[in-house]
Design a protein around this motif. Structure first.
Motif, PDB file in Angstrom:
ATOM      1  N   THR B 194     -38.761   4.907   6.495  1.00  0.00           N
ATOM      2  CA  THR B 194     -37.842   5.643   7.349  1.00  0.00           C
ATOM      3  C   THR B 194     -36.489   5.770   6.675  1.00  0.00           C
ATOM      4  O   THR B 194     -36.063   4.877   5.933  1.00  0.00           O
ATOM      5  N   LEU B 195     -35.842   6.915   6.878  1.00  0.00           N
ATOM      6  CA  LEU B 195     -34.567   7.190   6.219  1.00  0.00           C
ATOM      7  C   LEU B 195     -33.598   7.791   7.234  1.00  0.00           C
ATOM      8  O   LEU B 195     -34.003   8.507   8.142  1.00  0.00           O
ATOM      9  N   GLU B 196     -32.337   7.499   7.043  1.00  0.00           N
ATOM     10  CA  GLU B 196     -31.318   8.033   7.955  1.00  0.00           C
ATOM     11  C   GLU B 196     -30.023   8.216   7.173  1.00  0.00           C
ATOM     12  O   GLU B 196     -29.565   7.294   6.506  1.00  0.00           O
ATOM     13  N   TRP B 197     -29.463   9.411   7.254  1.00  0.00           N
ATOM     14  CA  TRP B 197     -28.154   9.621   6.631  1.00  0.00           C
ATOM     15  C   TRP B 197     -27.082   9.101   7.573  1.00  0.00           C
ATOM     16  O   TRP B 197     -27.226   9.143   8.788  1.00  0.00           O
ATOM     17  N   LEU B 319     -35.435   3.867  12.001  1.00  0.00           N
ATOM     18  CA  LEU B 319     -33.984   3.723  11.890  1.00  0.00           C
ATOM     19  C   LEU B 319     -33.343   4.828  12.700  1.00  0.00           C
ATOM     20  O   LEU B 319     -33.824   5.957  12.723  1.00  0.00           O
ATOM     21  N   LYS B 320     -32.254   4.477  13.357  1.00  0.00           N
ATOM     22  CA  LYS B 320     -31.516   5.529  14.050  1.00  0.00           C
ATOM     23  C   LYS B 320     -30.044   5.142  14.069  1.00  0.00           C
ATOM     24  O   LYS B 320     -29.690   4.057  14.537  1.00  0.00           O
ATOM     25  N   ALA B 321     -29.201   6.011  13.545  1.00  0.00           N
ATOM     26  CA  ALA B 321     -27.755   5.754  13.582  1.00  0.00           C
ATOM     27  C   ALA B 321     -27.179   6.382  14.839  1.00  0.00           C
ATOM     28  O   ALA B 321     -27.636   7.428  15.293  1.00  0.00           O
ATOM     29  N   SER B 322     -26.161   5.724  15.407  1.00  0.00           N
ATOM     30  CA  SER B 322     -25.548   6.288  16.609  1.00  0.00           C
ATOM     31  C   SER B 322     -24.706   7.500  16.225  1.00  0.00           C
ATOM     32  O   SER B 322     -24.250   7.632  15.084  1.00  0.00           O
ATOM     33  N   VAL B 323     -24.494   8.381  17.193  1.00  0.00           N
ATOM     34  CA  VAL B 323     -23.774   9.623  16.931  1.00  0.00           C
ATOM     35  C   VAL B 323     -22.349   9.334  16.454  1.00  0.00           C
ATOM     36  O   VAL B 323     -21.806  10.050  15.612  1.00  0.00           O
ATOM     37  N   ASP B 324     -21.759   8.267  16.973  1.00  0.00           N
ATOM     38  CA  ASP B 324     -20.375   7.980  16.583  1.00  0.00           C
ATOM     39  C   ASP B 324     -20.272   7.317  15.213  1.00  0.00           C
ATOM     40  O   ASP B 324     -19.187   7.015  14.746  1.00  0.00           O
ATOM     41  N   GLY B 325     -21.411   7.077  14.569  1.00  0.00           N
ATOM     42  CA  GLY B 325     -21.380   6.565  13.209  1.00  0.00           C
ATOM     43  C   GLY B 325     -21.041   5.098  13.091  1.00  0.00           C
ATOM     44  O   GLY B 325     -20.771   4.607  12.002  1.00  0.00           O
ATOM     45  N   MET B 326     -21.051   4.381  14.182  1.00  0.00           N
ATOM     46  CA  MET B 326     -20.645   2.979  14.108  1.00  0.00           C
ATOM     47  C   MET B 326     -21.831   2.015  14.097  1.00  0.00           C
ATOM     48  O   MET B 326     -21.696   0.896  13.637  1.00  0.00           O
ATOM     49  N   THR B 359     -47.268  -1.017  14.353  1.00  0.00           N
ATOM     50  CA  THR B 359     -46.926  -1.673  13.096  1.00  0.00           C
ATOM     51  C   THR B 359     -47.260  -0.837  11.878  1.00  0.00           C
ATOM     52  O   THR B 359     -46.641  -0.979  10.838  1.00  0.00           O
ATOM     53  N   SER B 360     -48.212   0.053  12.023  1.00  0.00           N
ATOM     54  CA  SER B 360     -48.713   0.697  10.819  1.00  0.00           C
ATOM     55  C   SER B 360     -47.956   1.983  10.482  1.00  0.00           C
ATOM     56  O   SER B 360     -47.902   2.391   9.336  1.00  0.00           O
ATOM     57  N   LYS B 361     -47.368   2.583  11.461  1.00  0.00           N
ATOM     58  CA  LYS B 361     -46.768   3.892  11.243  1.00  0.00           C
ATOM     59  C   LYS B 361     -45.266   3.799  11.387  1.00  0.00           C
ATOM     60  O   LYS B 361     -44.764   2.892  12.043  1.00  0.00           O
ATOM     61  N   SER B 362     -44.586   4.757  10.822  1.00  0.00           N
ATOM     62  CA  SER B 362     -43.164   4.809  11.128  1.00  0.00           C
ATOM     63  C   SER B 362     -43.017   5.423  12.517  1.00  0.00           C
ATOM     64  O   SER B 362     -43.782   6.301  12.911  1.00  0.00           O
ATOM     65  N   ILE B 363     -42.073   4.883  13.278  1.00  0.00           N
ATOM     66  CA  ILE B 363     -41.852   5.445  14.611  1.00  0.00           C
ATOM     67  C   ILE B 363     -40.456   6.048  14.663  1.00  0.00           C
ATOM     68  O   ILE B 363     -39.578   5.677  13.886  1.00  0.00           O
ATOM     69  N   HIS B 364     -40.295   6.998  15.539  1.00  0.00           N
ATOM     70  CA  HIS B 364     -39.001   7.665  15.644  1.00  0.00           C
ATOM     71  C   HIS B 364     -38.327   7.201  16.909  1.00  0.00           C
ATOM     72  O   HIS B 364     -38.856   7.353  17.998  1.00  0.00           O
ATOM     73  N   LEU B 365     -37.127   6.635  16.738  1.00  0.00           N
ATOM     74  CA  LEU B 365     -36.339   6.196  17.887  1.00  0.00           C
ATOM     75  C   LEU B 365     -35.418   7.334  18.290  1.00  0.00           C
ATOM     76  O   LEU B 365     -35.156   8.246  17.509  1.00  0.00           O
ATOM     77  N   ALA B 366     -34.882   7.245  19.486  1.00  0.00           N
ATOM     78  CA  ALA B 366     -33.872   8.214  19.901  1.00  0.00           C
ATOM     79  C   ALA B 366     -32.769   7.484  20.636  1.00  0.00           C
ATOM     80  O   ALA B 366     -33.022   6.516  21.343  1.00  0.00           O
ATOM     81  N   LEU B 367     -31.553   7.954  20.423  1.00  0.00           N
ATOM     82  CA  LEU B 367     -30.395   7.373  21.099  1.00  0.00           C
ATOM     83  C   LEU B 367     -29.740   8.458  21.936  1.00  0.00           C
ATOM     84  O   LEU B 367     -29.681   9.610  21.511  1.00  0.00           O
TER      85      LEU B 367
END
Lengths: 1089, 456
Positions: B194-197, B319-326, B359-367
């Motif tokens: 998983t990757l997140e900018w 992985l999920k970064a918050s919108v405010d970048g913190m 456990t086996s797959k990447s999952i997508h979280l949402a905030l």
């Protein structure tokens, strides 16, 4: 209308958001600085009250306004931060009376979420740093260096996410903030942090207090020697410092504002939600705090800001009512109040609704707003132009002239009113009962028409008739001397001042007389080429009794000439052009600038700048005031001279910022006017109208006039019904019953002339009035008021029940004719094709007006459309329906008659949270949204694909900086058919800050021209604090920021007229347009509002 | 809502607060939508969902059958019974497509600048860039292994890079402008799930691998500059104060005499999380560690022990970064969710309720945008947890099989979830009108039923 729009403010913001007091303009002067959201005003405190010094727009919504004094400076600087994260530090330049920018910058951040509870800005009392709380979890610090210059800003992480207030503590070695915050269990606490500038971090501070009052909302830092902080809650007030902790209970109230009274910080004024003012006293023995005391002082407007000025005088700035200047008395008055209101400053905000009406049926719109909130709710009648309030009137036919006379030169009041008719002259005088009755001046000739009369020096009166000039003693009223016109000639026109008479007889003879003591002397006589049409010798030079110039209007060559007095030498001649003869000329001086005004027989007015020594005329300008000949006459109001132009559209000409302005007067045709200042009618005007002579007072001379109808309750919706000549409003009243505050909601009927409540329909408990219209239905001639309501139950998130009530006005009473239950709040109602269109929660619903068998009527659902989140705002045109959604921008629906169905045609897919919509024309719709922007969308009915046809294309975007609650078609000004502005369609809007603005749709060529002008002006007119106009007007929401397009900033464009001549020239040359034409085009625009 | 509208128009409620109140109110009412349906054309598990960032109008989905599809979520294709809006796919690209992926699509993202392009990554080792209008592949990148995840920066102005993670240990940056790999980022010891900018800097990339590591990269510099360590934690939301400062407080407290206030402030460091034991242990530790990550930014000389730090036991799956970048949220195959402070790199120790994660797959979280709620696919359900307290506020049950991904549409406050049962479900605030109509229908039915009885 069109997509090329021009946005201009007719009424500037009036909502006072911030105020502060300090030595800003000079170390010795005390100033009050007021922020009205997008403007700041600087006032000087004088023994006579507040004296305005400067009123400037700020390119931003002011979030913080603070005065501070860096070390070593003799006077204060002003710090301003705007909601779009710009800040500036301003200093007063005493020489130019302008603001200089000391520093400016941008404090926006990539990271962090904008705070929900509002931006906080504060300055360390020892001037070590500026603190800003703009994003949740971040505290920005801008440090000062030793020289008082700002250094680079940095962020400190703030643990508390729900910050309610932050203040700096006094007397701390290191800058220390106290933070009032709410935790995620909704408990409120306060704690302190020292700011370690070197480490760029917080250090736990000396104080902390947990589990405060649940309503704790305001922190007041206490200056040394006491130090510490006061925390104002809803039920308690707490003082805490390192060494002391005191608390007192208070009567439950929500404090909105505070103001410190003493420099030592022992007394504070607190203003609450109900407008009650309290004095909070910290009792102390030397530096030891012994307790808190609170005392009720009285009632003011609901304060948003309190500034203690001096000598017990306090400025109360308000968002919900008029701002006030009050005096705190030592002794209570009869009602137990210590407060005396010295002055009131009008505030229209928040304008939640308004309607445009023409009550006098003169073709000029007036705006009636629902203004204010809580107990300060009111209706305001906003009218362009000047009102005459009639005091008395008599029927008199055929008045040919009007003059007032004093009984002696020193008499402050006028005694006589001379009324001239075609074959006689009558004299009216005030009698003992303050009534006008017919009187007599023995020396006057009563059997002839008076051409002119005047008080003259040495207690004399002058009367000019066709045959003679009579000099009469004002004490004995006997004829002293008479000058007879040469035989064969009669006097056609005449004028005089206190020491001179100028008259013209047939054949172009111009005769100049001087008034001596008991004697008239003919000084000069010349014959001109043509007949003379009008004259004036109003003294405009230094000597108020003697004029060195005479203005003469001529027949035949249509010219106006300036002669010198007493020699009657021709100094200047100006051909007016055209074939319309001049009918009245006037020499006058406004604000030290001399003008010659000249009116033509067709209602045009020309004005020239007059050189008093050479008599030269320059800078000719022409405006149209009416269609009939205009008579000019000066009068003064509040020690300033104005000119009254009597015609079919009476106008007052006055000067502001050395610029001539024209204001309509709320009268129909006026033939003659003269000032009449009598003991019974002080500062009045006598006005001759068709068949009537009336005496009335005149409003203050300004462009917009506001009349206030206090309601004592909050009006939320208003509409007018022509047929019954009534207004109906939905209003609510806050009631205090025992401990609980409840709201009562009403539908009220008001008379449209007296604005008195004439009937009231109380709504059910929990029932709110949401919308109101006046409409009629097909197959029914009656006019109805339809009211949409919602039942707002405490346990419900969204109303699930409401009603539509249909009333008819009978004998001045609201009669309920029909009611229909709805499944939600009726946010909007519209008359639609003889039916009723309602917006009910998510749905648009059309109702038919059906006749039942028993003859009664009912509303019957016909069809509906859903697919909205909340359909808050609806406008209709023909079969088209435009819906402004809570969060899904604008959609366009069509009612199909054959199918009896409503279908969606197109929609704007942007996520705009709407606050108002209006239909500009068949294709273009105007919207206002939650982030203070305006935008226009266009229907694409000719597009090739379904997808494109289904999309409303955004064609214009603009940041207004104001929250618009309502658009209405209409105009505040009289539309004159011959002026260019008369053909420009306009929409009026009203905002929370009390702004009334105009959106005008311009023809494309004019738009292009003005856009170029705006671009040139942006280069010349710099924003206060170096703030950028382009950035300010750029459309901005959470998602994007884009440059404004297809909207012009009228406020900027019209400020062209305030520029100095040289800068105007500069712009005109870069525009490659003659200056006169440029001025004319901009002046045209100013007449849109 | 009416009260809020009323307070907003009177200026009592600032518009921004109005919007956030309405949003959170709507989010708290989320449920299986009663008025909106997405008709999934997929014949395999739905692995990826994303709504375009520019218009918020087009939903992109990628599935295990190698197909990707786009739906217009604002405009329904048809209405069921005239009421329930059905959103059918505008187009599908699948194995039959000339250039379609051969194996499962694991990731599908929009080009952030406009809807003209979208990117898919597949187990067939390819990352493909598609032209939306022609549905043709305009570019492809051959990765060294099965592609697990791709990401593009929504704030990038200076680059057009797709960060791609695969079964290979290296993260590759694929440049759309040139069609070539510009960077290979080495550091992970196993495949990258998983990757997140970063949402605050266009140069910062965060990656999570099957080695349990979350690595931060500044793509302008060589190597990774931070490895998140689950044992470096922070109590409360900001780093604790330096040791000497806390001493100061104590000193002052004793001076002040009235000790109750100040004492409390020391111990009362916000601790909604963790039990007392952990707290006291951790109290000293982070104080020493606080400054270290800052010093170690210098890399490449990152100490080897630190380089081996893990964020999760097992693989990092989301992985999920918050919108405010913190803040950054991560999920792992250890069935844990962790909250990180991006600036300091510390584990915030938010204690999320126990849940079992795939456990086996990447999952997508949402905030949700105010970072108060996280939506986590938990087996066949999706849970909405409070980010700070870790409490599960809501469980969305509707899928029949494992949920792989969720996407929160902040514009409409709707949640879209994709599952192994091949469905895409819409969770939205309820529409009252539908309820009304249902009520009406029910009444009618009752009435007709009565009638039937009567006629009998």
């Amino acid at each position: 209308m069109s997509v090329w729009n021009y946005v201009v403010t007719a009424q500037k913001p009036t909502n006072v958001t911030h105020s502060c007091v300090g030595n800003f303009t000079s170390p010795q002067e005390l100033n009050l600085i007021i922020a009205k959201c997008t403007r700041i005003e600087i006032h000087l405190l004088t023994p006579h009250g507040l004296q305005p010094m400067l009123d400037v727009p700020i390119y931003g919504r002011i979030a913080t306004l603070e005065l501070f004094r860096p070390h070593g400076e003799p006077q204060d600087f002003l710090f301003i931060a705007t909601e779009r994260y710009k800040f500036c530090v301003l200093q007063w330049d005493a020489e130019t009376s302008e603001l200089i920018t000391r520093a400016m910058g941008d404090v926006s951040d990539r990271i962090g979420r904008p705070t929900d509870n509002g931006q906080i800005g504060l300055i360390d009392p020892d001037c070590r740093l500026i603190g800003l709380h703009l994003y949740d979890g971040l505290f920005k610090v801008i440090p000062f260096d030793n020289k008082g210059q700002l250094k680079e800003a940095f962020n400190i992480r703030l643990e508390e996410l729900q910050v309610l207030d932050i203040k700096f503590l006094y007397g701390c070695l290191k800058p220390t903030i106290v933070v009032l915050y709410q935790d995620n269990k909704d408990a409120r606490h306060a704690k302190t942090y020292e700011i370690a500038l070197k480490d760029k971090d917080f250090v736990e501070g000396p104080l902390s207090h947990t589990n405060l009052d649940n309503g704790a909302g305001i922190l007041i830092p206490v200056p040394m020697p006491l130090g510490g902080v006061i925390i104002i809650g809803e039920e308690t007030i707490v003082y805490c410092s390192v060494s002391a902790f005191k608390a007192i209970p208070i009567r439950p109230s929500i404090t909105r504002a505070y103001g410190r009274v003493d420099a030592d910080g022992s007394r504070y004024l607190l203003g609450d939600n109900a407008g009650l003012l309290h004095l909070l006293v910290i009792t102390h023995e030397r530096e030891r705090v012994t307790g808190l005391k609170i005392e009720h002082l009285g009632e003011t407007s609901v304060a948003s800001t309190i500034s203690y000025l001096d000598n017990a005088v306090v400025y109360i700035g308000s968002s919900y009512g008029d701002s006030q200047l009050i005096k705190l008395n030592l002794q209570p008055d009869a009602k137990g109040s210590y407060i005396e209101v010295l002055e009131k400053y009008v505030n229209l905000g928040p304008i939640v609704d308004f309607c445009v009406v023409d009550l006098e049926r003169q073709g000029q719109g007036q705006v009636v707003t629902c203004s204010g909130a809580y107990k300060d709710g009111s209706l305001r009648i906003v009218r362009n132009g000047i009102g005459i309030n009639e005091q008395a009137s008599v029927e008199l036919q055929g008045i040919k002239g009007l003059w007032s006379l004093r009984s002696s030169t020193n008499d402050p009041y006028d005694t006589f009113l001379v009324v001239s008719f075609i074959n006689e002259t009558r004299v009216l005088a005030m009698n003992m009962d303050d009534e006008l009755e017919e009187s007599e001046i023995e020396g006057f000739c009563a059997e002839a028409q008076t051409l002119f009369c005047q008080n003259a020096i040495h207690d004399q009166l002058v009367q000019v008739t066709a045959n003679s000039v009579r000099l009469v003693s004002s004490t004995t009223r006997e004829l002293l001397h008479e000058w007879n016109a040469p035989s064969g000639y009669s006097v056609n026109v005449a004028t005089a001042n206190v020491s001179q008479v100028l008259l013209a007889t047939g054949g172009g003879h111009l005769v100049y007389l001087e008034i001596g003591n008991g004697k008239l002397a003919e000084v000069k006589h010349v014959q001109l080429d043509y007949e003379i049409s009008c004259l004036d010798i109003n003294p405009s030079g230094e000597n108020p009794n003697y004029s060195t110039l005479a203005a003469v209007g001529m027949w035949t060559d249509i010219s106006v000439r300036i002669f010198s007095l007493p020699s009657l030498e021709l100094l200047a001649k100006e051909n007016l052009g055209g074939e319309i003869i001049p009918r009245s000329v006037l020499l006058c001086t406004f604000e030290g600038v001399s003008y010659l005004l000249c009116t033509l027989g067709d209602g045009h007015l020309l004005n020239f700048l007059l050189n008093l020594s050479t008599g030269e005329l320059s800078n000719r300008k022409k405006v149209s005031l009416g269609t009939q000949p205009i008579m000019l006459r000066t009068f003064s109001s509040k020690d300033t001279t104005h000119v009254f132009a009597a015609s079919d559209r009476p106008t007052v000409i006055y000067s502001s910022n050395k610029k001539l302005l024209y204001s309509n007067v709320n009268l129909k045709e006026v033939s003659h006017m003269c000032p009449f200042n009598s003991a019974a009618f002080p500062d009045s005007l006598a006005i001759a109208k068709e068949g009537e002579l009336s005496i009335g007072t005149i409003d203050d001379i300004q462009k917009l006039h506001i009349r206030t109808i206090p309601l004592g309750e909050h009006a939320r919706r208003i509409c007018h019904q022509e047929q019954s000549r009534t207004f109906a409003i939905c209003s609510l009243k806050n009631c205090q019953t025992s401990n609980e505050e409840t709201e009562m909601h009403f539908v009220r009927l008001l008379d449209d002339q007296t604005f008195e409540f004439i009937s009231t329909y109380p709504l059910d408990t929990y029932e709110y009035g949401c919308s109101i219209i006046s409409c009629s239905f097909s197959d029914d001639n009656n006019a109805y008021y339809c009211v949409g309501t919602a039942y707002v139950l405490p346990e419900e998130n969204e109303p699930s029940k409401g009603r539509i009530l249909v009333f008819v006005v009978e004998d001045g009473k609201l009669q309920l004719i029909a009611e229909k239950e709805t499944k939600g709040a009726v946010y909007s109602l519209n008359a639609f094709n003889g039916k009723l269109l309602a917006a009910i929660n998510q749905k648009i619903q059309l109702y038919k007006w059906m006749l039942r068998e028993d003859g009664s009527r009912e509303l019957q659902a016909e069809c509906g459309h859903h697919g909205h989140i909340l359909a808050l705002y609806v406008q209709t045109r023909g079969d088209f329906i435009v819906v402004g959604d809570l969060m899904k921008s604008i959609s366009l629906l069509l009612y199909k008659h054959e199918e009896g169905a409503i279908e969606e045609l197109a929609r704007d897919y942007n996520a705009n949270w709407m606050s108002a919509v209006e239909i500009l024309d068949d294709d273009v719709f105007l919207g206002a949204e939650n982030n203070y922007n305006l935008f226009t969308v266009r229907k694409n009915s000719d597009a090739a694909t379904d997808e494109e046809r289904g999309r409303l294309e955004v064609v214009g975007e603009y940041h207004l900086g104001e929250f618009v609650n309502r658009f209405r078609h209409g105009s505040l000004v009289m539309r004159l058919p011959d002026s260019e502005a008369g053909h420009i369609p306009t929409v009026i809007f009203g905002t929370i800050n009390g702004v009334i603005g105009v959106v005008a749709s311009l023809p494309h060529d004019q738009y292009v021209f003005l856009e170029k002008l705006q671009a040139n002006l942006v280069k010349v007119i710099k924003g206060v604090g170096g703030l950028s106009h382009e950035q300010w007007r750029s459309f901005n929401n959470e998602k994007k920021t884009v440059d404004a397009r297809n909207f012009l900033d009228g406020d900027l464009i019209e400020s062209f007229l305030d520029l100095s001549r040289s800068r105007m020239d500069e712009i005109a040359s870069s525009m490659a347009v003659p200056l006169e034409e440029l001025c004319k085009r901009v002046e045209e625009l100013t007449r849109l509002h | 809502m009416w009260k809020e509208v009323r307070d907003r128009e009177a200026g009592k409620l600032p518009p921004i607060t109005f919007a956030s109140r309405v949003r959170s109110c709507r989010v708290s009412a989320l449920g299986l939508s009663n008025h909106k349906e997405i008709v999934s054309p997929h014949h395999g598990a739905v692995n990826a969902l994303q709504v375009d960032l520019t218009e918020g109008r087009y939903l992109l989905s990628g599935a295990s059958d190698g197909s990707a599809a786009v739906y217009d979520i604002q405009r329904a294709t048809d209405y069921e019974e005239g009421l329930i809006a059905r959103h059918r796919s505008l187009f599908v690209v699948d194995k039959q497509h000339e250039y379609g992926h051969k194996f499962a699509i694991s990731t599908a993202i929009w080009y952030p600048v406009d809807t003209g392009l979208f990117v898919t990554g597949s187990f067939d080792h390819f990352v493909k860039v598609w032209d939306t209008n022609t549905t043709q592949v305009v570019m492809d990148f051959k990765m060294p292994g099965k592609v697990y995840g791709t990401a593009m920066s929504s704030i990038a102005k200076a680059h057009m890079l797709i960060a791609a993670g695969s079964a290979d240990v290296q993260v590759r940056l694929c440049d759309i402008a040139s069609g070539a790999f510009t960077h290979t980022l080495s550091g992970h010891r196993d495949g990258v799930m998983t990757l997140e900018w970063s949402t605050s800097s266009e140069w910062i990339l965060m990656t999570g691998g099957r080695d349990g590591a979350i690595r931060f990269w500044d793509i302008r510099r060589a190597g990774c500059f931070r490895v998140l360590d689950q044992s470096q934690c922070q109590l409360g939301r900001r780093p604790p104060f330096l040791e000497n400062t806390s001493k100061k407080i104590v000193a002052r407290t004793s001076l002040a005499g009235s000790s109750s206030l100040a004492n409390k402030s020391v111990s009362r460091k916000k601790s909604p999380l963790g039990n007392g034991m952990k707290q006291s242990q951790a109290l000293h530790k982070p104080q020493n560690l606080l400054r270290t990550p800052v010093r170690q930014r210098s890399h490449p000389g990152m100490s080897s022990s630190h380089d081996r730090a893990t964020a999760h036991y097992g693989a990092v799956t989301g992985l999920k970064a918050s919108v405010d970048g913190m803040y950054l949220l991560s999920s792992g195959s250890d069935s844990q969710l962790r909250l990180w402070d991006i600036e300091s790199g510390l584990n915030i120790l938010a204690k999320y309720e126990e849940m079992s994660l795939q456990t086996s797959k990447s999952i997508h979280l949402a905030l949700n945008p105010d970072s108060s709620l996280v939506f986590v696919p938990c087996m066949a359900t999706v849970k909405a947890c409070d980010v700070w307290s870790g409490l599960t506020l809501q469980t969305f049950r509707g899928h029949y099989e494992l949920v792989n991904c969720c996407y929160f549409n902040l514009q409409d406050q709707e949640l879209y979830t994709g599952s192994n049962d091949r469905q895409i479900l819409v969770w939205s605030p309820p529409s009252a009108i539908i309820n009304d109509l249902e009520e009406d229908n029910r009444k009618e039915q009752k009435f007709s039923a009565d009638k039937d009885n009567w006629s009998d």
